[in-house]
Design an enzyme around this catalytic site. Structure first.
Site, PDB file in Angstrom:
ATOM      1  N   CYS A 211      13.897   7.905 -15.049  1.00 33.40           N
ATOM      2  CA  CYS A 211      15.121   7.562 -14.319  1.00 33.40           C
ATOM      3  C   CYS A 211      15.621   6.153 -14.624  1.00 33.40           C
ATOM      4  O   CYS A 211      16.831   5.919 -14.676  1.00 33.40           O
ATOM      5  CB  CYS A 211      14.921   7.792 -12.834  1.00 33.40           C
ATOM      6  SG  CYS A 211      14.770   9.572 -12.494  1.00 33.40           S
TER       7      CYS A 211
ATOM      8  N   HIS B 134      15.875  16.252  -4.065  1.00 33.58           N
ATOM      9  CA  HIS B 134      15.901  17.633  -4.546  1.00 33.58           C
ATOM     10  C   HIS B 134      15.840  18.652  -3.407  1.00 33.58           C
ATOM     11  O   HIS B 134      15.076  18.469  -2.454  1.00 33.58           O
ATOM     12  CB  HIS B 134      14.679  17.892  -5.441  1.00 33.58           C
ATOM     13  CG  HIS B 134      14.634  17.068  -6.689  1.00 33.58           C
ATOM     14  ND1 HIS B 134      15.687  16.975  -7.568  1.00 33.58           N
ATOM     15  CD2 HIS B 134      13.631  16.314  -7.230  1.00 33.58           C
ATOM     16  CE1 HIS B 134      15.336  16.201  -8.584  1.00 33.58           C
ATOM     17  NE2 HIS B 134      14.106  15.774  -8.401  1.00 33.58           N
TER      18      HIS B 134
ATOM     19  N   LYS C 164      20.693  11.864  -6.008  1.00 34.35           N
ATOM     20  CA  LYS C 164      20.861  12.619  -7.260  1.00 34.35           C
ATOM     21  C   LYS C 164      19.815  13.715  -7.335  1.00 34.35           C
ATOM     22  O   LYS C 164      18.814  13.671  -6.602  1.00 34.35           O
ATOM     23  CB  LYS C 164      20.718  11.669  -8.466  1.00 34.35           C
ATOM     24  CG  LYS C 164      19.333  11.047  -8.539  1.00 34.35           C
ATOM     25  CD  LYS C 164      19.238  10.028  -9.637  1.00 34.35           C
ATOM     26  CE  LYS C 164      17.863   9.421  -9.689  1.00 34.35           C
ATOM     27  NZ  LYS C 164      16.787  10.369 -10.025  1.00 34.35           N
TER      28      LYS C 164
ATOM     29  N   ASP D  36      14.923   4.748  -7.549  1.00 37.13           N
ATOM     30  CA  ASP D  36      13.933   5.734  -7.046  1.00 37.13           C
ATOM     31  C   ASP D  36      12.633   5.095  -6.532  1.00 37.13           C
ATOM     32  O   ASP D  36      11.532   5.542  -6.898  1.00 37.13           O
ATOM     33  CB  ASP D  36      13.605   6.766  -8.147  1.00 37.13           C
ATOM     34  CG  ASP D  36      14.821   7.595  -8.549  1.00 37.13           C
ATOM     35  OD1 ASP D  36      15.931   7.296  -8.093  1.00 37.13           O
ATOM     36  OD2 ASP D  36      14.648   8.532  -9.351  1.00 37.13           O
TER      37      ASP D  36
HETATM   38  C1  VGL Z   1      11.852  10.921 -11.989  1.00 36.61           C
HETATM   39  C2  VGL Z   1      10.771  12.685 -12.972  1.00 36.61           C
HETATM   40  C3  VGL Z   1      11.386  13.569 -12.118  1.00 36.61           C
HETATM   41  C4  VGL Z   1      12.091   9.443 -11.942  1.00 36.61           C
HETATM   42  C5  VGL Z   1      12.484  11.781 -11.131  1.00 36.61           C
HETATM   43  O1  VGL Z   1      12.509   8.929 -10.878  1.00 36.61           O
HETATM   44  O2  VGL Z   1      11.862   8.773 -12.963  1.00 36.61           O
HETATM   45  N1  VGL Z   1      11.014  11.371 -12.916  1.00 36.61           N
HETATM   46  N2  VGL Z   1      12.241  13.114 -11.202  1.00 36.61           N
HETATM   47 ZN    ZN Z   2      13.003  14.409  -9.696  1.00 34.23          ZN
END
Ligand code: VGL
Ligand code: ZN
Length: 198
Positions: free
Chosen positions: A151, A48, A106, A8
């Site tokens: 994540c 999302h 995801k 991410d």
């Molecule tokens: C994440 C919170 C919500 C992350 C993703 O990538 O850690 N944290 N969505």
């Molecule tokens: Zn998220």
């Protein structure tokens, strides 16, 4: 064979983004310097729909940081982030993306969050990450990215559960730290569950 997982590394988790991780940008040179050491580099991307139910704005009267139930699980409410097709969802322009062989998206189901790159939070659906890594004869994964306490943590724990030798590269991670100590607790938990911390 080992693979580098970039977790991410998206604009919304970097300074100036919707869910910015403190000093998140410090991992960019670390990640870029690692790329040439791996034959296979895979990136996960939080992706999302605009009405994702982890967004506080989808729950009138509720605020960021509060909890709701989603798919029968406790769900922390986040600011709107990583909306499909938005600039915030793009990988950082400072990340050398040429080395990425595969992107795993995801968090696409509006009704359930997905911190792990392998499964949604209720483990009802699997992404293609596990089968892809196996198809490439990967038996060892090394992780860098954001965020340590969400994540990165859940992806690393699932990697262990799926039988991959799993290494956390601590110079290449930063976390949200909603509560003081969350990142340290996340690293301790990963270590205690069999993740090698380097
Ligand atoms: C994440 C919170 C919500 C992350 C993703 O990538 O850690 N944290 N969505
Ligand atoms: Zn998220």
């Amino acid at each position: 064979m080992k693979s580098l997982l970039l977790i991410d590394i998206q604009n919304d988790f970097l300074p100036g983004g919707a869910l910015a991780v403190q000093q998140g940008d410090e991992i960019l040179p670390v990640a870029n310097a690692l790329l040439s050491q791996y034959e296979l580099v895979v990136a996960t991307q939080d992706w999302h729909p605009a009405d994702h139910q982890s967004f506080a704005g989808q729950h009138p009267g509720m605020e960021v940081g509060q909890q709701v139930q989603l798919a029968g699980l406790d769900q922390i409410l986040w600011p709107e982030h990583c909306v499909q097709g938005s600039r915030g969802a793009e990988f950082s322009a400072q990340l050398n993306q040429e080395a990425i062989q595969r992107v795993i998206r995801k968090g696409t189901d509006p009704l359930i969050d997905s911190y792990s790159g392998f499964f949604d939070n209720a483990r009802r659906k699997e992404t293609e990450l596990g089968s892809y890594l196996r198809s490439q004869q990967v038996d060892e994964v090394h992780l860098v990215g954001l965020a340590t306490d969400y994540c990165v943590k859940f992806t690393a724990l699932d990697a262990v559960d799926l039988g991959f030798r799993t290494v956390l590269l601590s110079k290449g991670i930063r976390g949200v730290e909603l509560n003081l100590g969350d990142c340290q607790r996340a690293v301790d938990e990963m270590r205690s569950r069999g993740v090698e911390v380097r």
